[in-house]
Scaffold this active site. Structure first.
Site, PDB file in Angstrom:
ATOM      1  N   LYS A  52      -4.223 -36.931 -33.045  1.00 50.09           N
ATOM      2  CA  LYS A  52      -4.735 -38.196 -32.497  1.00 50.09           C
ATOM      3  C   LYS A  52      -4.368 -39.346 -33.439  1.00 50.09           C
ATOM      4  CE  LYS A  52      -9.313 -37.626 -34.595  1.00 50.09           C
ATOM      5  NZ  LYS A  52     -10.762 -37.597 -34.367  1.00 50.09           N
ATOM      6  N   TYR A 278      -2.500 -67.430 -51.285  1.00 47.61           N
ATOM      7  CA  TYR A 278      -3.578 -68.121 -50.589  1.00 47.61           C
ATOM      8  C   TYR A 278      -4.798 -68.318 -51.482  1.00 47.61           C
ATOM      9  CZ  TYR A 278      -1.256 -67.598 -46.055  1.00 47.61           C
ATOM     10  OH  TYR A 278      -0.383 -67.678 -45.000  1.00 47.61           O
TER      11      TYR A 278
END
Length: 386
Positions: A52, A278
């Site tokens: 999965k 940033y």
């Protein structure tokens, strides 16, 4: 999809160029781990490969194809879409959907020969009412309180066995504390085990017997004595544990299957007092040499590893991540290192020379588990089988 077309698509996926960032998937380590895990399974227990979430980020089609060729015929996925995709690429054997599927998709479940988990009595009756023969397995809730029939409610479990259109091919539960060696958690897991096997015994007394499974990776490593028909193996098959801090009773020789790589895009000098990235989150305390690496949180590398928490290996040397990780790039401090040039490979998970960064170590620093870290590695990262 015809066989030739399938092979072309797979070949494309396996040989994409190593560009800005990519994943190497070591197929020999994958098959090695399968052999190691099989050694510690009980007699007649088969490995159910959990693929999965794109095989925990490793590439479900490529992983399942290799396992199919190695004789693995049982797979587990989370959604019907994941199961259908495996069938489109020719994956053979039983595919169990562990999660919820809308009953109106019963025709698709049948068409693609997928096995659906029955999550409670009402859901099972609704599936049955679709009038389409389906293969199903019954999920039992022994204490996790997620999906499943209450283990003590044998009446409802028996009711599903009486359904006209449902062929019961298995029954299973999930241990919620199998990864812990704390006394309280061990006691809880043993309570779950007792409730499950009590139900199995009650069904046998009524001449009802189906294949069972209770062990995931940690269930196998910590409760190896259990007798089951399958063991659902996810993270362990990929050569990792959820956390570097986890302790297990059994320690198989598992090898990491995945490594994460990127490249140096730019090297520059900054003076003391200059900031990087940033928010000016990093400010140099003196002259520094920095390198821009072409990977970021948009590729699944956690932003929480900003400001010195993360490390990258370049030319066999570990260097720290500085400033804030961007969507597509991050910056490292390479001051004092020698011979690093634009285009050099940067390893974020994996080994280079004697330096090693394990997925478990990265996830611990990021405040999560390796399962999440690996499964969130982005779709724009080519998976290259090596």
């Amino acid at each position: 999809m015809q066989t030739i077309e399938k092979e072309k698509v797979l070949k494309k996926e396996w040989v994409k160029n190593r560009d800005r960032a990519w994943l190497n998937i070591d197929k020999e380590n994958l098959l090695h781990n399968v052999k190691e895990l099989r050694k510690i399974m009980s007699d007649n227990c088969r490995l159910m490969a959990v693929v999965k979430a794109n095989a925990y980020g490793h590439g479900s089609i490529m992983v399942a194809s290799l396992l199919n060729k190695a004789g693995i015929g049982n797979f587990a996925v989370a959604t019907i879409q994941e199961g259908i995709e495996l069938r489109h690429y020719g994956i053979k054997g039983d595919i169990l959907i562990l999660g919820y599927t809308e009953p109106f998709l019963a025709r698709e479940l049948s068409e693609y020969q997928l096995t659906q988990t029955v999550i409670d009595y009402n859901y099972g009756r609704e599936l049955d009412s679709m009038g389409i023969p389906l293969k199903v397995q019954i999920k039992i809730d022994t204490g996790m309180h997620r999906l499943g029939f209450q283990a003590e409610n044998i009446r409802e479990v028996l009711g599903i066995f009486e359904a006209s259109n449902l062929k019961i091919t298995g029954m299973f539960t999930h241990l919620s504390t199998a990864d812990s060696r704390e006394a309280e958690d061990i006691a809880f897991a043993k309570g779950q085990i007792d409730r499950f096997y009590t139900l199995v015994k009650q069904l046998k007394e009524r001449k009802i017997q189906v294949p069972i499974h209770i062990q995931s990776t940690y269930g196998l490593l910590n409760y190896n004595e259990l007798t089951c028909d399958y063991a659902r193996i996810g993270i362990g098959m990929y050569g990792a544990l959820s956390s570097a801090k986890d302790k297990t009773i059994i320690h198989p020789d598992l090898q990491p299957v995945l490594s994460l790589h990127s490249r140096v895009a730019l090297i520059r000098q900054i003076a003391g007092g200059e900031s990087v990235g940033y928010g000016r989150a990093y400010c140099a305390d003196g002259e520094r040499t920095i390198a821009v690496i072409t990977i970021g949180y948009g590729d699944g590398y956690p932003r929480s590893l900003s400001e010195g928490k993360g490390e990258v290996i370049i030319k066999g040397v570990k260097v720290p991540v500085i400033g804030r990780i961007c969507m597509d790039q991050l910056i490292v401090d390479i001051t004092g290192t020698e011979g690093i040039n634009r285009g050099d490979i940067a390893t974020l998970i994996g080994k280079e020379e004697e330096a090693l960064i394990l997925a478990e170590e990265v996830s611990d620093k990021a405040g999560t588990i390796a399962n999440e870290l690996l499964s969130r590695l982005g779709s724009r990262l080519p998976r290259i089988f090596v």
